[in-house]
Design an enzyme around this catalytic site. Structure first.
Site, PDB file in Angstrom:
ATOM      1  CD  GLU A 180       0.218   6.077  -3.506  1.00 53.01           C
ATOM      2  OE1 GLU A 180      -0.563   5.197  -3.919  1.00 53.01           O
ATOM      3  OE2 GLU A 180       0.436   6.306  -2.287  1.00 53.01           O
ATOM      4  CG  ASP A 192      -2.201   0.792   0.967  1.00 53.85           C
ATOM      5  OD1 ASP A 192      -2.358   1.354  -0.128  1.00 53.85           O
ATOM      6  OD2 ASP A 192      -3.054   0.846   1.870  1.00 53.85           O
ATOM      7  CG  ASP A 201      -8.135   4.558  -1.114  1.00 55.01           C
ATOM      8  OD1 ASP A 201      -7.933   3.342  -1.214  1.00 55.01           O
ATOM      9  OD2 ASP A 201      -7.451   5.290  -0.390  1.00 55.01           O
TER      10      ASP A 201
END
Length: 799
Positions: free
Chosen positions: A480, A477, A541
């Site tokens: 970024e 996860d 998301d």
């Protein structure tokens, strides 16, 4: 994944510093921490100096190396009544001493030939004292050069190279590089200042900018766009599918949703409907203006001080094959990964995990993976690679028991460590984190520096311990938020390392997984070019809306056109409890993508919705599990050829103009066409490419063109290409329990069709096999079985 009350925590501020209920996500286009960098602004700043590529100063045809002379320009302003005009004009040198610096610099240019379809063009804006010997983006670190595949000829005004698939012309003055296909059609060309003499619109040709603020330089590679040309790719872009007329910023970003212009998975690659693709071989921020400012100009604004561009000639399949030959093809994931993944944010205990596993089997929901998200630590989100003993008294036994029942376990983790994390002191003592200019931390958190081999060794050791306990796969996860101004072990700043961070992160997890488990598999959110080698990635998301569902499809299609074979998304959306009507329609869409997971704000488990929903969910899931032989064979072929499992229509039908216009349906593999229901309706318009198509559920027959088609019992429209035999397997609750020795070939054939073909790849097989059937009376029979002794085929005519 993240909860809504933690969005600011991970996107705007120092991680671990705030816990604000109802906090907002990052505002786009605001000058805040980790906001995407738009390089194009430097090419519009009249304080800067510009250098236009003017003529070929020298060239050696044997080596493909030469030099380009650049002319110096500045923007000049002129008032016309009440309008201020601004356009570039030739400028004199402003350096002192005047004897020491070139007014009109002559700089290196090079052309290479990677294959008979792939041309590499390299230019630079100045001397390169720290060249990168190997590139992480290229599968072999370096690109091959095969000049022998292209025949050279001197032509009037320049030079020409020809292969069996295309031609390249290099013109001396004005300098142009023109790329043609094998039939002589101009695909694209560099743009020179003289190409804009017929317009009042000030447009930059192929050039570079020198910033007056710090004398740093960036390249502006300008190429032509032709009428009706369409552009696709650039990674997992959720905005318009066709990028023509858009400006795309390629900067890895926590997009905080899937209905805005930023991307978790930007990829510096795109393809044109005209018959070519382009890979911008850089990790700096890149902005591409695909005719947004000037409709005939494709402006690639590259943060780097050199331009390294690969051009691929051919149809979409050729382009993807060539691009993935260069940057890597996806590894083939294990069979169980193609089963259903059950998740929510989050299961907090061994008790919850066992209960979910029990209920999945109780309600007969075929499942292969149970995912534990952010709550398996002592403190939610505080990733220390240790199961909380108070809630997971024997995690190793739990995972062993689940595996016996056909469940693999996936664990969430991330590469950021808050100051309260028990591992924080060790990370700092061992110098494993990205530093700032002073040697401190750029953020309050420690961000693992994956450009440091010692960091990778430390990190992989943590994952190995969990693999030893029974974990099957890790969720990779975030990734970024690598500091743009950070100083990395590689010796470069985040200007070069930020976009590479997801690739390094993906690689680190995938390689330890392969070493310890024998397969390459991750579940990652962020990417860069080359990340497709390490499947798989999911869509971020998403909102729980119809708009998000359709945006998810556009993002998946765009990523597939960027070299990624495997992709998934959160079925039903992520951000809030999924409304039942949306979840009901989203489920079969998810079941007909390469991988499928339900995940997001609870509840997610289908038995926590209505009885009708539970039955509908089960039917869609059963459909997927019975289709597993088709899915598995298509996956194998996709991984070998660099094709997406979920592909745009024009990948298979490049000569069908209508196929280039459709972005709300897709081909699942080569033979099944899928049209999800994005609204609460029972039918929708569906475009069918050439040939005859048969409804998978109703068996109705349709021909090419537009049709209004009603969904079947499962709320989705699925059609099969005439002459296709779709292999099915007996229903099992886990792929572990599937019997591959007995398969059924359901033959989708119109009355006039006398033969059909199936593709089959067995779990222990080494190649995809074609099974052919011929019509005999009222059924079809297998005419040759290359899997004789391994699999027995039963045939059914689906009519």
């Amino acid at each position: 994944m993240k909860k809504s009350h933690l969005k600011t925590l991970f996107s705007i501020c120092a991680f671990g510093l705030l816990t604000v209920p109802n906090a907002s996500a990052q505002i786009q286009n605001a000058d805040v921490l980790n906001a995407p960098i738009d390089i194009s602004k430097d090419f519009q700043n009249y304080l800067n100096t510009f250098y236009f590529a003017d003529e070929l100063a020298s060239f050696d045809p044997a080596t493909g190396k030469g030099t380009i002379k650049y002319l110096r320009y500045n923007y000049k302003t002129r008032q016309a009544f009440n309008n201020m005009m601004m356009k570039p004009d030739v400028e004199k040198a402003n350096e002192f001493p005047t004897t020491e610096y070139a007014e009109y610099p002559v700089l290196p240019f090079e052309i290479q030939f990677v294959s008979d379809r792939t041309v590499r063009i390299k230019t630079t804006s100045g001397p390169q004292f720290h060249p990168q010997k190997e590139s992480l983006m290229l599968v072999d670190g370096v690109a091959p050069n095969h000049p022998e595949l292209w025949k050279y000829a001197k032509i009037e005004g320049g030079h020409s190279y020809t292969s069996k698939h295309g031609r390249v012309e290099i013109l001396t003055k004005p300098w142009h590089v023109k790329i043609y296909d094998e039939k002589g059609k101009l695909l694209t060309s560099t743009l020179h200042d003289t190409d804009f003499k017929n317009t009042y619109t000030p447009t930059l040709p192929f050039s570079y900018v020198r910033r007056n603020s710090d004398y740093s330089r960036s390249m502006g590679a300008a190429f032509s766009l032709e009428p009706d040309e369409k552009i696709f790719g650039c990674g997992e872009s959720f905005t318009q599918f066709n990028k023509r007329g858009s400006k795309v910023v390629l900067w890895t970003d926590d997009a905080n949703g899937i209905q805005n212009e930023t991307m978790y998975k930007p990829i510096p690659f795109y393809m044109s409907s005209r018959g070519y693709g382009v890979f911008m071989h850089h990790s700096t921020p890149i902005t591409v203006d695909f005719g947004k400012y000037f409709s005939s100009a494709n402006e690639m604004y590259i943060g780097d001080d050199e331009a390294d561009l690969f051009f691929f000639i051919g149809e979409p399949k050729d382009i993807l094959d060539q691009y993935t030959n260069l940057t890597g093809k996806a590894a083939m994931p294990p069979l169980w990964s193609f089963g259903f993944w059950m998740s929510r944010i989050t299961y907090f205990s061994e008790k919850e995990g066992r209960e979910v596993a029990r209920d999945l089997r109780k309600y007969k929901i075929p499942t292969d993976v149970i995912h534990f998200d952010t709550g398996w630590f002592d403190v939610d989100w505080r990733n220390n690679y240790e199961f909380a003993k108070s809630r997971f008294p024997d995690a190793t036994k739990m995972m062993a028991d689940l595996k016996k029942d056909g469940f693999q376990v996936c664990l969430w983790q991330l590469p950021y460590f808050t100051p309260k994390n028990t591992l924080f002191p060790e990370i700092m003592d061992k110098n494993l984190a990205v530093r700032d200019k002073k040697g401190n931390l750029p953020y309050e958190d420690a961000v693992l520096d994956f450009s440091n081999p010692e960091t990778i060794t430390w990190y992989q050791g943590k994952l190995k311990k969990l693999f030893d306990e029974g974990v099957a796969v890790f969720k990779v996860d975030f990734g970024e938020a690598a500091p743009p101004d950070g100083i990395y072990h590689s010796g470069r700043t985040g200007f070069y390392e930020h976009n590479l961070y997801p690739l390094r992160y993906n690689k680190a997890v995938a390689e330890i997984t392969q070493k310890e488990k024998g397969y390459t598999l991750i579940w990652a959110r962020s990417t860069w070019a080359g990340s497709q080698r390490y499947p798989l990635h999911w869509g971020g998301d998403s909102e729980t809306t119809n708009g998000a569902m359709s945006a998810e499809l556009r993002g998946g299609l765009s990523l597939g056109l960027s070299g990624f074979s495997f992709w998934s998304h959160d079925v039903g959306g992520f951000a809030t409890k999924s409304p039942e009507n949306i979840y009901r329609r989203w489920t079969p869409f998810g079941m007909l993508t390469s991988h499928v997971r339900s995940h997001g704000e609870p509840p997610r488990e289908p038995w926590l919705y209505s009885k009708d929903f539970l039955e509908g969910f089960r039917k869609a899931d059963n459909m997927r599990y019975e289709l597993m032989p088709y899915i598995y064979a298509q996956a194998k072929e996709s991984s070998q050829k660099g094709l997406p499992m979920m592909r745009a229509l024009f990948v298979e039908y490049p000569n069908d103009p209508g196929a280039w216009l459709v972005d709300n349906q897709y081909l699942f593999g080569s033979s099944m066409l899928v049209a999800p229901l994005f609204e609460e309706v029972e039918e929708r318009d569906v475009y069918l490419p050439e040939g005859t198509w048969i409804d998978y559920q109703t068996k109705k027959v349709y021909h090419a063109g537009w049709h209004k088609i009603k969904a079947g019992e499962i709320p989705i429209i699925v059609l099969v290409k005439d002459g296709t035999a779709i292999p099915h397997i007996g229903l099992a609750q886990s792929t572990k329990d599937m019997d591959w020795s007995k398969l059924t070939l359901k033959v989708f054939a119109s009355d006039k069709t006398t033969s059909a073909t199936a593709k089959v790849f067995l779990p222990e097989g080494d190649a995809v096999q074609e099974i052919k059937v011929n019509k005999t009376g009222n059924n079809f029979e297998v005419t040759a079985n290359p899997l004789n002794g391994k699999t027995i085929f039963k045939t059914e005519w689906a009519k």
